[in-house]
Design an enzyme around this catalytic site. Structure first.
Site, PDB file in Angstrom:
ATOM      1  CB  THR A 158      -0.906   0.039   1.248  1.00  0.00           C
ATOM      2  OG1 THR A 158      -0.079  -0.034   2.402  1.00  0.00           O
ATOM      3  CG2 THR A 158      -1.906  -1.101   1.258  1.00  0.00           C
ATOM      4  CB  SER A 159       3.482   2.329   1.997  1.00  0.00           C
ATOM      5  OG  SER A 159       4.155   1.124   2.295  1.00  0.00           O
TER       6      SER A 159
ATOM      7  CB  CYS B 248      -6.771 -14.393  17.747  1.00  0.00           C
ATOM      8  SG  CYS B 248      -7.186 -12.810  18.522  1.00  0.00           S
TER       9      CYS B 248
ATOM     10  CD  GLN C  31      -8.824 -11.652  24.099  1.00  0.00           C
ATOM     11  OE1 GLN C  31      -9.982 -11.767  24.467  1.00  0.00           O
ATOM     12  NE2 GLN C  31      -8.502 -11.091  22.957  1.00  0.00           N
TER      13      GLN C  31
ATOM     14  CD  GLU D 180     -11.502 -10.229  21.039  1.00  0.00           C
ATOM     15  OE1 GLU D 180     -11.702  -9.456  20.085  1.00  0.00           O
ATOM     16  OE2 GLU D 180     -10.699 -11.164  20.996  1.00  0.00           O
TER      17      GLU D 180
ATOM     18  NE  ARG E 279      -5.336  -6.371  24.311  1.00  0.00           N
ATOM     19  CZ  ARG E 279      -5.747  -7.032  23.220  1.00  0.00           C
ATOM     20  NH1 ARG E 279      -5.373  -8.282  23.011  1.00  0.00           N
ATOM     21  NH2 ARG E 279      -6.534  -6.448  22.353  1.00  0.00           N
TER      22      ARG E 279
ATOM     23  CG  HIS F 131      -5.285 -14.227  22.684  1.00  0.00           C
ATOM     24  ND1 HIS F 131      -4.374 -13.248  22.960  1.00  0.00           N
ATOM     25  CD2 HIS F 131      -6.143 -13.696  21.764  1.00  0.00           C
ATOM     26  CE1 HIS F 131      -4.654 -12.167  22.227  1.00  0.00           C
ATOM     27  NE2 HIS F 131      -5.715 -12.410  21.492  1.00  0.00           N
TER      28      HIS F 131
HETATM   29  N1  HSE Z   1      -9.358  -8.947  18.723  1.00  0.00           N
HETATM   30  C1  HSE Z   1      -8.238  -9.738  19.104  1.00  0.00           C
HETATM   31  C2  HSE Z   1      -7.478  -9.100  20.214  1.00  0.00           C
HETATM   32  C3  HSE Z   1      -7.240  -9.936  18.000  1.00  0.00           C
HETATM   33  O1  HSE Z   1      -7.657  -7.917  20.419  1.00  0.00           O
HETATM   34  O2  HSE Z   1      -6.695  -9.768  20.873  1.00  0.00           O
HETATM   35  C4  HSE Z   1      -7.715 -10.226  16.647  1.00  0.00           C
HETATM   36  O3  HSE Z   1      -8.382 -11.412  16.407  1.00  0.00           O
END
Ligand code: HSE
Length: 372
Positions: free
Chosen positions: A36-37, A137, A164, A241, A267, A274
């Protein structure tokens, strides 16, 4: 087969290329790398490819994109939303393999996770479907662990509490997490010998809240902290999510009646694994040995870990699993809340089964289908 790669430079694209090299997947391919760049720039290596890749092509050039039999993209949803309708609108009949979420729930799409849904993928290819999209994921990793249990019909509901990794938010967040660790570590270590545990906690907490603590990518402290919200808000108080858990699982497993899946997505400060703490409500009382057999047979990568302290600490952690295709499932036991409630813990590398590997395998599956 002429295969175009878009978004091959980022983390998922880089892991995808490395896995293709490891598996010898370039053989017989005519790869074309897009940018793209920096169109015109030098392409990456594709060891063993049928033709050496040409210079980087413009990722917005419909004619060059249309010359490919297959496009594999890890570029992200905004490129997909711009170029996929343009390609299909121009009559392109090629196969589109995408890591982004943009097309996942589209009626024409198939969410690919072949160790779990190979028959669905085969039916889609025979039916002439052309859009194959990698799952979220967390969902893919959950199903690599417990997809077999859900498909067995034994499961009434799943509640999954996630842990995650920073990589799910992208490379900048992962790098910033390490900067945060360094920043807090330096502050804490400086007083560790003189001030002890309480002093370290005070200094580290102050540092975490200080304006100088690096948070421009993540938006908040993550090291020595956690963030129980991932992605945008949805109606009903869920995060997006959390919403994806049931929505995508239902499609991947091709369930007529969805199994309720919900929980809190969090997170944490791990780098690229994860993990999920899972509560399962069963439809009927079942022996743990029956559940263990189903888990063991879920996929060649799904590994049942003994519910012991040593096995858990050595095999059911990001430290053990990062960079491997293993999806361990452990801590399996009956919960004290009800005889038909069980719990387990599972995790996997978010960039492998969570992102790149289902796409890499879909490319191979399509080649076998098209060439066979
Ligand atoms: N939404 C996921 C995350 C990653 O924030 O860990 C992408 O599948």
């Amino acid at each position: 087969m002429r295969v175009g790669f878009i978004g091959w430079r980022g983390m998922v694209g880089s892991v995808l290329r490395a896995r293709m090299t490891e598996e010898g997947d370039w053989a017989g391919l005519e790869p074309v790398f897009f940018s793209t760049s920096s169109p015109g720039g030098p392409p990456p290596e594709a060891p063993g490819a049928a033709h050496a890749p040409p210079p980087l092509q413009d990722a917005f050039d419909l004619d060059v994109l249309r010359s490919c039999d297959v496009l594999v993209t890890c570029q992200g949803s905004s490129w997909t939303l711009q170029m996929h309708p343009a390609l299909r609108g121009a009559g392109w009949q090629g196969v589109f393999i995408d890591a982004a979420s943009a097309l996942r729930m589209a009626p024409e799409s198939t969410i690919v996770l072949d160790p779990i849904n190979a028959p669905l993928i085969q039916r889609a290819m025979v039916a002439g479907k052309k859009d194959y999209i990698g799952g979220n994921c967390t969902v893919s990793l959950l199903l690599m662990g417990i997809g077999g249990l859900i498909s067995s019909g034994l499961v009434r509901f799943v509640s999954t509490m996630t842990y995650q990794a920073a990589s799910g938010g992208g490379a900048r967040k992962m790098v910033e997490l390490v900067r945060q660790m360094h920043d807090l570590g330096a502050a804490g270590v400086a007083v560790a010998d003189t001030m002890g545990g309480l002093g370290v906690s005070e200094v580290v907490t102050q540092r975490m809240r200080a304006a100088e603590h690096p948070t421009s990518a993540i938006g908040s402290p993550l090291a020595a902290n956690l963030l129980p919200w991932i992605d945008k808000p949805m109606p009903g108080g869920q995060s997006r999510e959390e919403w994806k858990g049931q929505a995508e699982s239902t499609r991947i497993l091709d369930l007529d009646t969805p199994v309720p899946i919900d929980g809190i997505a969090v997170r944490v400060g791990s780098l690229r694994c994860h993990a999920q703490g899972v509560t399962i409500g069963l439809n009927r009382p079942a022996e743990l040995s029956e559940l263990e057999d189903i888990i063991r047979n879920t996929s060649p990568w799904t590994r049942l870990i003994d519910n012991t302290p040593d096995a858990t600490r050595s095999q059911l952690t990001p430290a053990a699993v990062t960079g491997t295709l293993d999806v361990p499932v452990g801590r399996l036991r009956r919960l004290g809340t009800s005889p038909d409630h069980i719990c387990l813990f599972t995790l996997g590398d978010q960039l492998l089964w969570g992102a790149a590997e289902p796409l890499r395998r879909m490319l191979t599956i399509w080649r076998t289908h098209a060439e066979g």
